[in-house]
Design an enzyme around this catalytic site. Structure first.
Site, PDB file in Angstrom:
ATOM      1  N   ALA A   1      47.126  15.565  59.327  1.00 48.47           N
ATOM      2  CA  ALA A   1      47.420  15.978  60.705  1.00 48.47           C
ATOM      3  C   ALA A   1      47.630  14.815  61.692  1.00 48.47           C
ATOM      4  O   ALA A   1      48.667  14.764  62.366  1.00 48.47           O
ATOM      5  CB  ALA A   1      46.313  16.927  61.180  1.00 48.47           C
TER       6      ALA A   1
ATOM      7  N   ASP B   1      43.330  20.514  60.092  1.00 48.89           N
ATOM      8  CA  ASP B   1      44.695  20.523  60.631  1.00 48.89           C
ATOM      9  C   ASP B   1      44.768  21.196  61.988  1.00 48.89           C
ATOM     10  O   ASP B   1      45.649  20.906  62.792  1.00 48.89           O
ATOM     11  CB  ASP B   1      45.660  21.193  59.651  1.00 48.89           C
ATOM     12  CG  ASP B   1      45.973  20.258  58.516  1.00 48.89           C
ATOM     13  OD1 ASP B   1      45.161  20.178  57.573  1.00 48.89           O
ATOM     14  OD2 ASP B   1      47.000  19.554  58.601  1.00 48.89           O
TER      15      ASP B   1
HETATM   16  O1  MRU Z   1      49.504  19.072  53.412  1.00 48.30           O
HETATM   17  P1  MRU Z   1      48.768  17.866  53.890  1.00 48.30           P
HETATM   18  O2  MRU Z   1      48.591  16.834  52.835  1.00 48.30           O
HETATM   19  O3  MRU Z   1      49.375  17.305  55.159  1.00 48.30           O
HETATM   20  O4  MRU Z   1      47.321  18.401  54.265  1.00 48.30           O
HETATM   21  C1  MRU Z   1      46.388  17.483  54.789  1.00 48.30           C
HETATM   22  C2  MRU Z   1      45.062  18.075  55.065  1.00 48.30           C
HETATM   23  O5  MRU Z   1      44.821  19.252  54.897  1.00 48.30           O
HETATM   24  C3  MRU Z   1      44.044  17.149  55.676  1.00 48.30           C
HETATM   25  O6  MRU Z   1      42.759  17.496  55.266  1.00 48.30           O
HETATM   26  C4  MRU Z   1      44.120  17.260  57.214  1.00 48.30           C
HETATM   27  O7  MRU Z   1      45.426  17.120  57.666  1.00 48.30           O
HETATM   28  C5  MRU Z   1      43.248  16.269  57.884  1.00 48.30           C
HETATM   29  S1  MRU Z   1      43.890  14.636  57.775  1.00 48.30           S
HETATM   30  C6  MRU Z   1      42.858  13.596  58.610  1.00 48.30           C
END
Ligand code: MRU
Length: 350
Positions: free
Chosen positions: A52, A242
């Site tokens: 995120a 997210d």
């Molecule tokens: O699909 P992604 O790899 O973008 O998903 C990422 C996540 O779910 C993370 O846990 C979240 O974005 C937190 S990142 C600090």
């Protein structure tokens, strides 16, 4: 410790975005240069840059590349083009609120000035704001690490899901940040890393980051978490987020909700780590969080190998929502929010 830069702006106003192509990790650490807003959109969409906060930084820098060659001087032309660039970037991924937060901030930074100032001045303002967003993210992640490190006592087993490390942020991460600080302080602990089907962010990225920092880890398949908890190997869970609704319901990588249920069943505290840019106080509960649906090929043809019969139905939500009642606390750059409630969140995040 010096770590590779997940995402950076290279050069001055006529520069470009350089990011680690995370689709190639863990076997290849390669950078990809993005010089157009379309290249940034594609990098976010296919997860070359992901997580995120990192998506938010990429979108902010994407606005700069999308506007840097614009020279229209008619009244309202700059604002109109900026609106189009931001609207386009908004379509890249729907769940991480940091994307929308960063784009709103970029638009807000020049709002009211677009009519008076020359394009060159506005372009510089946009670059400054994108760099400010990146710098703030670095500071917030470090502060999250400091706020959460006390949860990691000597000898603990800590389980995490997906990747919420330096690769998912401008630097240092969210869920991994307390682990990095604890390791810097010499606290011995062990991390259990869920591999995180279907795109293996845990196996490919979290395992890589922990190994780089020489933090002891064990990789497990997602469906092993219950057994590992039952064997008494895990005393703490920390995951990223997210989008966090006003009541604390938290969207994170698919599988997080299951981990939270398992943690409760085994009496293990389950923590979320996230900066204030991941909170969406406009949503009362997690029911309103948009969940990204991704291609069925990610499930049937993971990493190029067919693992299911042709023509079958597939459901592939990229995120799930963990209800606030399963969350022991939220680690933010402003400190620990505990217990998790709308009142405590509003007081901390405002
Ligand atoms: O699909 P992604 O790899 O973008 O998903 C990422 C996540 O779910 C993370 O846990 C979240 O974005 C937190 S990142 C600090």
């Amino acid at each position: 410790m010096e770590t590779p830069r997940t995402i950076q702006w290279v050069g001055d106003i006529d520069g470009f975005v350089r990011l680690i192509d995370q689709t190639l990790l863990p076997t290849r650490l390669e950078y990809r240069d993005c010089r157009t807003v379309e290249e940034i959109w594609e990098a976010i969409k296919v997860l070359r840059v992901r997580g995120a906060p990192a998506i938010g930084v990429a979108a902010a820098m994407g606005v700069v590349v999308g506007m840097q060659k614009f020279d229209g001087r008619e009244r309202g032309a700059f604002a109109s083009r900026l609106k189009d660039v931001c609207a386009y970037l908004r379509t890249s991924r729907p769940t991480a609120v940091n994307l929308f937060w960063a784009l709103d901030r970029m638009q807000g930074h020049v709002r009211g000035r677009a009519e008076q100032e020359a394009p060159a001045k506005l372009q510089r303002l946009l670059l400054e704001e994108a760099l400010a967003i990146e710098a703030e993210d670095r500071r917030m992640c470090r502060a999250i690490g400091e706020a959460g490190a006390k949860l990691i006592a000597e000898g603990k087993g800590v389980l995490t899901h997906c990747n919420a490390g330096g690769l998912a942020t401008a630097d240092f991460g969210t869920a991994l940040a307390p682990m990095f600080v604890a390791a810097e302080r010499g606290v011995p602990f062990h991390v259990y890393v869920d591999e995180t089907r279907p795109l293996l962010q845990g196996a490919r990225l979290t395992a890589w980051e922990l190994q780089q920092r020489q933090i002891p880890l064990t990789l497990i398949c997602d469906n092993m978490a219950a057994q590992v908890m039952k064997e008494g190997r895990v005393q703490l869970v920390i995951v990223g987020a997210d989008r966090i609704a006003a009541n604390g319901d938290t969207a994170n990588k698919i599988g997080t909700y299951g981990v939270a249920v398992l943690a409760q069943a085994h009496g293990i505290p389950f923590y979320v780590a996230a900066p204030s840019s991941t909170f969406d106080l406009s949503l009362a509960t997690g029911d309103a969080i948009p969940i990204e649906q991704r291609a069925s090929s990610e499930v049937t043809h993971g990493f190029g190998k067919q693992t299911a019969p042709d023509g079958i139905g597939v459901y592939n939500p990229a995120f799930d929502v963990t209800p606030a009642r399963l969350i022991a606390g939220i680690i933010t750059e402003k400190g620990l929010i505990q217990p998790v409630s709308e009142a405590s969140i509003r007081q901390a995040i405002g």
